[in-house]
Design an enzyme around this catalytic site. Structure first.
Site, PDB file in Angstrom:
ATOM      1  CE  LYS A  81      -4.010   1.906   2.516  1.00 52.96           C
ATOM      2  NZ  LYS A  81      -4.835   1.772   3.743  1.00 52.96           N
ATOM      3  CB  SER A 156      -8.107   3.731   2.582  1.00 54.66           C
ATOM      4  OG  SER A 156      -7.266   3.078   3.520  1.00 54.66           O
ATOM      5  CB  SER A 180      -8.332   0.867   5.439  1.00 53.12           C
ATOM      6  OG  SER A 180      -9.110   2.026   5.355  1.00 53.12           O
TER       7      SER A 180
HETATM    8  N1  GLN Z   1     -13.169   3.955   5.942  1.00 54.34           N
HETATM    9  C1  GLN Z   1     -12.602   4.470   7.166  1.00 54.34           C
HETATM   10  C2  GLN Z   1     -12.295   5.931   7.016  1.00 54.34           C
HETATM   11  O1  GLN Z   1     -12.638   6.464   6.024  1.00 54.34           O
HETATM   12  C3  GLN Z   1     -11.425   3.676   7.568  1.00 54.34           C
HETATM   13  C4  GLN Z   1     -10.178   4.095   6.908  1.00 54.34           C
HETATM   14  C5  GLN Z   1      -8.982   3.302   7.319  1.00 54.34           C
HETATM   15  O2  GLN Z   1      -9.085   2.274   7.994  1.00 54.34           O
HETATM   16  N2  GLN Z   1      -7.846   3.816   6.963  1.00 54.34           N
HETATM   17  O3  GLN Z   1     -11.745   6.554   7.866  1.00 54.34           O
END
Ligand code: GLN
Length: 506
Positions: A81, A156, A180
């Site tokens: 990532k 994400s 994410s």
């Molecule tokens: N979808 C969540 C957010 O928008 C989690 C994001 C993540 O785990 N980085 O914050």
């Protein structure tokens, strides 16, 4: 369909280490596949062809010389990532503000991968600074879900999950602040693990919400995730929040689980994770998974975690608050983009112009929400309240784990939604994290394992397994047992049902 790209990491490692196939061949097969289909999937922001082949060659040299390989995953390709700093390789976090930034150092995760002889193919697409549930917040375009190219791959870490489901890499790394790793795994029919907070070093992981951020393994099988977990986990003196304890024995647990005996194990079904936001097909698949666990000998009980209902609002105060502070470092002076410094503007104006141009809408929204929540006079009402909720959620977990060994739920309330469907409705986007956020707030480990396909749309559903802090082996065992039973019931690995992508003419 190539055997090399469609093998598991464990299978590839065994063949490479036995000299049956070279890591260079395996790496080339994956690079070729990326070349052929990534125009369609767009999982990668950067492909490091030369670096990958050089890393593969080093492993092949070890094997040829009869030297011991660096780790059980030496020679196996991986997609990283783009939120982990990689020396000499661009790291953008999906943001324009870091376009062309080349870190002068490696994150601990990147260094551990290199030291283990894992072949890093490149950097994967993500929502900007890991804020989102669909990868649509990337400044570099959307990633498509290989199960249905009109749908999101989760977020994400949608690039990492899509690369696995598209057979571009057998292993990937994600980060999980609110879900994410797990939500992308769920919607792409892959496996994703959020370790205990502090279980994997955050050194060189670009910070979003420091009290929640956690790197972790992504793979197509539970065993592969466990193998990767043991490579990247462990204490790091460079991260003050890193836990000084051995990595839980997750590989042994995954192997033990595969035998399919869960007798003596108590599984709690979280009562709160159901209701109007949950898709019928998701609930049906989840119920079937619970039946399968029962079939393996587990004792299943319902448990209540009443404060989980407040996890989402608490998270959406804590995470933006921390992000508003963390993202202050992107000030046009130290990293990446700088806008407007040629017109006699003051430093303050350059900062404002750069942040205006460099950050996307969701990042700006969170910085503003977080700055507001932390401002004097509102701190107690918002951030302070959210921290109290966080404590109550930890207590819910503690109480539940007094009665059961693991908790289970759907990973996310729906299957992959359509690209564009939620971009104008932030709260609908946030709801993707309803089931994943409690474990982040409590710092406890949780993972998603594919739980079949939803009967209403034929798309993957994820089973979430949660365990107490540093008890990752419990969830790996349950997930591996379930995976074996599921493969038997479905007549083979679920991931093999991904439609074969049209390979672009080259
Ligand atoms: N979808 C969540 C957010 O928008 C989690 C994001 C993540 O785990 N980085 O914050």
């Amino acid at each position: 369909m190539s055997d090399l790209t469609h093998s598991t990491a464990a299978e590839l490692a065994a063949k490479i280490h036995a000299g049956e196939v070279s890591s260079v061949e395996v790496t080339r097969a994956h690079l070729d596949r990326i070349g052929a289909i990534d125009e369609t999937v767009h999982a990668f922001l950067h492909v490091d062809t030369d670096g990958a082949l050089a890393a593969a060659q080093r492993v092949d040299d070890d094997v040829a010389a009869g030297r011991p390989v660096a780790s059980p995953l030496a020679g196996v390709p991986l997609a990283l990532k783009d939120v982990f700093a990689t020396e000499g390789i661009p790291t953008t976090c999906g943001s324009k503000i870091l376009e062309n930034w080349i870190p002068p150092y490696d994150s601990t995760v990147a260094r551990k991968l290199r030291d283990a002889g894992v072949v890093v193919l490149g950097k994967t697409n993500m929502d900007e600074f890991a804020m989102g549930s669909s990868t649509e917040n990337s400044a570099y375009g959307v990633t498509r879900n290989p199960w249905d190219l009109d749908r999101i791959p989760g977020g994400s870490g949608g690039g990492s999950s899509a690369s696995l489901a598209a057979f571009q890499a057998p292993l990937a790394i994600g980060t999980d602040t609110g879900g994410s790793i797990r939500q992308p795994a769920s919607v792409t029919g892959t496996v994703g693990v959020k370790p205990t907070y502090g279980g994997v070093s955050r050194y060189g992981l670009v910070a979003f919400s420091s009290s929640l951020d956690q790197g972790g393994p992504c793979a197509r099988t539970v065993l592969d995730a466990a193998l990767l977990h043991e490579v990247i986990g462990g204490h790091d003196p460079l991260d003050s929040t890193s836990i000084d304890a051995p990595v839980p024995p997750v590989v042994a647990a995954a192997r033990e689980g595969a035998a399919g005996d869960l007798r003596g194990l108590r599984v709690g079904v979280v009562r709160e994770f159901t209701g109007e936001w949950y898709q019928d097909g998701v609930i049906a698949a989840f119920d079937q998974a619970v039946e399968a666990l029962r079939g393996l000998g587990a004792e299943v009980v319902e448990v209540s975690c009443p404060h989980f209902d407040y996890a989402l609002p608490a998270y959406y105060l804590i995470a933006p608050s921390e992000c508003s502070s963390n993202l202050a470092r992107f000030d046009a002076m130290r990293y990446g983009l700088r806008v407007g410094d040629e017109n006699g503007n003051s430093a303050e104006q350059v900062m404002a112009l750069t942040r205006e141009a460099g950050f996307g809408a969701e990042v700006k929204r969170r910085v503003m929400v977080g700055t507001y929540a932390l401002s004097s006079g509102y701190y107690d009402a918002y951030y302070g309240q959210a921290q109290k909720v966080r404590t109550l959620i930890s207590r819910d977990f503690e109480r539940a784990f007094g009665d059961v060994d693991v908790l289970v739920s759907p990973t996310t309330p729906t299957t992959a939604f359509r690209i564009g469907e939620r971009v104008d409705d932030p709260v609908a986007m946030y709801r993707a994290d309803l089931c994943t956020i409690p474990a982040n707030l409590a710092g406890t480990p949780a993972m998603s394992v594919p739980a079949g396909l939803s009967d209403d749309d034929g798309l993957p559903v994820g089973l979430q397994v949660m365990a107490p802090a540093l008890q990752e082996q419990r969830m790996y065992k349950v997930a591996a047992a379930y995976e074996a039973a599921r493969d038997k019931a479905w007549g083979g690995p679920l991931i093999n049902r991904v439609p074969e992508l049209e390979v672009a003419a080259r």
